[in-house]
Scaffold this active site. Structure first.
Site, PDB file in Angstrom:
ATOM      1  N   CYS A  24      -5.116  -3.224   3.008  1.00 14.73           N
ATOM      2  CA  CYS A  24      -4.776  -2.943   4.408  1.00 14.73           C
ATOM      3  C   CYS A  24      -5.951  -3.007   5.399  1.00 14.73           C
ATOM      4  O   CYS A  24      -6.377  -4.078   5.783  1.00 14.73           O
ATOM      5  CB  CYS A  24      -4.070  -1.595   4.489  1.00 14.73           C
ATOM      6  SG  CYS A  24      -3.125  -1.341   6.025  1.00 14.73           S
ATOM      7  N   LYS A  45      -9.951   1.300  -2.187  1.00 15.68           N
ATOM      8  CA  LYS A  45     -10.014   0.858  -0.791  1.00 15.68           C
ATOM      9  C   LYS A  45     -11.355   1.233  -0.184  1.00 15.68           C
ATOM     10  O   LYS A  45     -11.767   2.398  -0.194  1.00 15.68           O
ATOM     11  CB  LYS A  45      -8.873   1.491   0.002  1.00 15.68           C
ATOM     12  CG  LYS A  45      -8.765   1.014   1.451  1.00 15.68           C
ATOM     13  CD  LYS A  45      -7.548   1.649   2.114  1.00 15.68           C
ATOM     14  CE  LYS A  45      -7.369   1.173   3.543  1.00 15.68           C
ATOM     15  NZ  LYS A  45      -6.179   1.809   4.174  1.00 15.68           N
ATOM     16  N   GLU A  48       0.834  -1.202   0.000  1.00 11.97           N
ATOM     17  CA  GLU A  48       0.000   0.000   0.000  1.00 11.97           C
ATOM     18  C   GLU A  48       0.871   1.256   0.000  1.00 11.97           C
ATOM     19  O   GLU A  48       1.933   1.299   0.640  1.00 11.97           O
ATOM     20  CB  GLU A  48      -0.895   0.005   1.238  1.00 11.97           C
ATOM     21  CG  GLU A  48      -1.829   1.205   1.331  1.00 11.97           C
ATOM     22  CD  GLU A  48      -2.642   1.228   2.618  1.00 11.97           C
ATOM     23  OE1 GLU A  48      -3.726   1.838   2.598  1.00 11.97           O
ATOM     24  OE2 GLU A  48      -2.195   0.643   3.627  1.00 11.97           O
TER      25      GLU A  48
END
Length: 287
Positions: free
Chosen positions: A166, A126, A55
């Protein structure tokens, strides 16, 4: 919310080789991108089918600096990775890049899958934004970016690969849907904090693998970020039984793993949890 039906995975009998890049990210974008390219070429020596960066691999800094360095699909970072993917003839995942969106003052944190021809095959925004108070630091991701809405599974040489980033790993609903929709491998490129990583990293990733009986592939950043906070590293691969089959030690490096895809059906036959779900009995709360 209606729970999706279970789709049995039809995977190849052969291994799927993937390389994970673990690297430090600084406030110097040019340096970060050159380092990422060096690791992509190093990883290619192992002849993987997929190379995955962590990331925010290209830049990190303050909220204002992140906005100032936001990019688009036209660059400056992505075209360099597209050239590398084409040159090497390999799939590459740009773990995530902060990108601008038209008519929105908030960015998106975007993971990009590039195919061996150097073309953008899939993108994933995300979904869950990192807001937390850990290790003496306040993280206010929603000051910078807005979450995406789409769940993404991509075909990589016949393997169904789910895309996450993440903080998404703390939301099992997303990972369950990826499993029900047929993902064989789920990617979790990350910039995990040292404080949460030492207590949660292995547990979360292995739990998602056990619950959904697929492979989880998680490359992370390592070392210190600008401003002093440390990231955890320890990039890893967990198999459908929840066993960590590959794990990076500290520092910048590439690890390459052969995923035995036959393990997916082997584990699902031993403990057939997915087809025994009771979506008719699950009463999902409104919030």
């Amino acid at each position: 919310m209606v729970s999706p039906s279970y789709h049995s995975s039809m995977v190849r009998d052969t291994d799927f080789r993937v390389s994970l890049v673990q690297m430090q990210v600084t406030g110097d974008r040019e340096h970060n991108v050159e380092k990422a390219l060096e690791y992509i070429y190093e990883a290619a020596e192992d002849d993987p089918e997929l190379i995955v960066l962590p990331e925010n691999f290209n830049f990190t800094g303050t909220d204002e600096e992140k906005k100032a360095h936001a990019e688009t699909m036209d660059g400056p970072t992505l075209p360099k990775l597209q050239d590398a993917a084409s040159d090497l003839g390999v799939h590459v995942v740009a773990g995530s890049i902060k990108m601008e969106v038209d008519d929105d003052d908030l960015l998106r944190n975007v993971s990009v899958l590039i195919d061996p021809d150097g073309e953008v095959q899939e993108t994933y925004e995300k979904m869950h934004i990192f807001n937390a108070n850990v290790g003496g630091n306040a993280y206010t991701g929603d000051n910078v970016e807005r979450g995406g809405d789409d769940i993404v599974i991509a075909d990589v040489n016949g393997v169904d690969v789910g895309m996450t980033i993440c903080f998404d790993v703390r939301y099992p609903e997303l990972f369950r849907i990826l499993g029900l929709e047929g993902a064989d491998v789920v990617l979790v490129p990350a910039m995990f904090t040292l404080h949460t990583g030492k207590d949660h990293w292995d547990h979360l990733l292995c739990s998602r693998a056990i619950e959904n009986q697929y492979f989880v592939v998680a490359p992370g950043t390592c070392k210190q970020k600008p401003g002093g906070a440390w990231t955890y590293g320890r990039s890893l691969v967990a198999d459908p039984w929840g066993t960590v089959t590959n794990k990076a030690s500290d520092g910048e490096r590439v690890i390459t793993a052969d995923l035995d895809l036959s393990r997916i059906e082997e584990v699902r036959e031993k403990v057939p949890t997915l087809p025994q779900r009771r979506p008719d009995a699950y009463d999902w709360p409104d919030s």
